[in-house]
Design a protein around this motif. Structure first.
Motif, mmCIF file in Angstrom:
data_model
loop_
_atom_site.group_PDB
_atom_site.id
_atom_site.type_symbol
_atom_site.label_atom_id
_atom_site.label_comp_id
_atom_site.label_asym_id
_atom_site.label_seq_id
_atom_site.Cartn_x
_atom_site.Cartn_y
_atom_site.Cartn_z
ATOM 1 N N TYR A 298 68.369 -2.266 -20.542
ATOM 2 C CA TYR A 298 67.128 -2.764 -21.366
ATOM 3 C C TYR A 298 67.421 -3.912 -20.900
ATOM 4 C CZ TYR A 298 67.204 2.210 -23.553
ATOM 5 O OH TYR A 298 67.434 3.374 -23.804
ATOM 6 N N VAL B 235 65.192 4.432 -27.025
ATOM 7 C CA VAL B 235 66.274 4.031 -27.082
ATOM 8 C C VAL B 235 67.678 4.559 -27.705
ATOM 9 C CG1 VAL B 235 68.023 2.777 -27.828
ATOM 10 C CG2 VAL B 235 65.783 2.005 -27.374
ATOM 11 N N PRO C 83 70.602 5.745 -25.201
ATOM 12 C CA PRO C 83 71.646 5.165 -25.174
ATOM 13 C C PRO C 83 72.088 4.778 -23.484
ATOM 14 C CG PRO C 83 72.326 6.976 -25.784
ATOM 15 C CD PRO C 83 70.682 6.925 -25.311
ATOM 16 N N LEU D 59 69.488 -1.076 -30.488
ATOM 17 C CA LEU D 59 70.060 -1.383 -29.093
ATOM 18 C C LEU D 59 71.519 -1.651 -29.105
ATOM 19 C CD1 LEU D 59 67.539 -3.502 -27.159
ATOM 20 C CD2 LEU D 59 68.066 -1.027 -26.721
#
Length: 272
Positions: free
Chosen positions: A120, A112, A116, A137
């Motif tokens: 997800y 992550v 980014p 996240l």
């Protein structure tokens, strides 16, 4: 199109039914969600940790549509699930050896941080530290969806609750939906997909029903992975602008095909 990065397990699965159906096969939520999304036309990658016994999975026949660049490898056995179902396809018992998946949380957090900008999907199952991953996240501003697995759903939904209103979509079955209602305000959730075996699947948007589809009637070989197939297919079609009703219909049809298709065999290990 933004890639779908699926955080979860790829595993060795043993399935058992009272009528002597069942098999030893390749499984895991990360595999099935990724495969369904890829088949529906969306680039997708499992964010998983493979042990030495599954190191050859990325080269296995039928899985070449998957982007394997996000997986990690570790010495030791991969995750193994022993799943026992009743004649109606309801899970009645599961035994698990997590193996190298104990390293999944660290692998996922590092991924992550590096990516980014991906979308997800988080398969909220043990041994993943769901709270740590969802917090990362949100902190990174990533978009994400989640699903659960009934044997661990109560603990995982409770852990995930503070971040669920940040999700794009939550996927649950009917029993998990009741737990979701107990731990969060479902009217605050943008999109919840609820499956219920052969009964109608529904999409709820901020507490209002947005779609309902009755799955095609098929006699299944295997039911394990059907919900994951719904999730991957639904997300792929929604990412291309499909309405909830359109995406749910495509997802239900894909799951019906999946449960009647042959299972993926576990690839033989190459000799050193």
């Amino acid at each position: 199109m933004t890639r779908l990065d699926v955080i979860g397990n790829v595993s060795k699965d043993v399935t058992r039914y009272p009528d002597h159906r069942g098999s030893t096969r390749l499984g895991g939520a990360a595999l099935f969600v990724t495969l369904a999304a890829a088949r529906a036309g969306r680039p997708a990658a499992p964010v998983c940790v493979l042990g030495t016994d599954l190191a050859d999975v990325p080269q296995a026949p039928g899985l070449d549509g998957i982007d394997w660049s996000a997986h990690g490898e570790a010495e030791g056995p991969s995750t193994r699930f022993d799943l026992r179902y009743d004649l109606h396809g309801e899970l009645v018992d599961v035994r698990t050896d997590y193996g190298v998946a104990e390293r999944l949380t660290d692998h996922a957090l590092a991924h992550v941080d590096r990516h980014p900008g991906s979308h997800y999907h988080v398969c909220c199952r043990r041994p993943l530290d769901t709270a740590a991953v969802l917090d990362r996240l949100v902190h990174r501003g990533a978009t994400f969806s989640v699903d659960f697995f009934l044997p661990s759903a109560e603990d995982m939904i409770r852990s995930a609750a503070p971040w669920l209103n940040k999700t794009s979509t939550v996927f649950v079955n009917a029993a998990e939906y009741r737990l979701l209602q107990a731990f969060t305000d479902t009217a605050a959730l943008p999109e919840v997909v609820v499956t219920d075996g052969p009964r109608p699947a529904r999409v709820w948007a901020f507490g209002q029903q947005a779609a309902s589809v009755t799955p095609p009637s098929r006699t299944p070989r295997e039911v394990s992975g059907a919900g994951d197939t719904v999730a991957g297919t639904f997300l792929a079609h929604r990412s291309r602008g499909a309405t909830p009703a359109q995406a749910l219909a495509e997802a239900a049809e894909a799951a019906a095909r999946f449960v009647t298709a042959p299972s993926f065999p576990i690839p033989a290990q190459r000799r050193a």
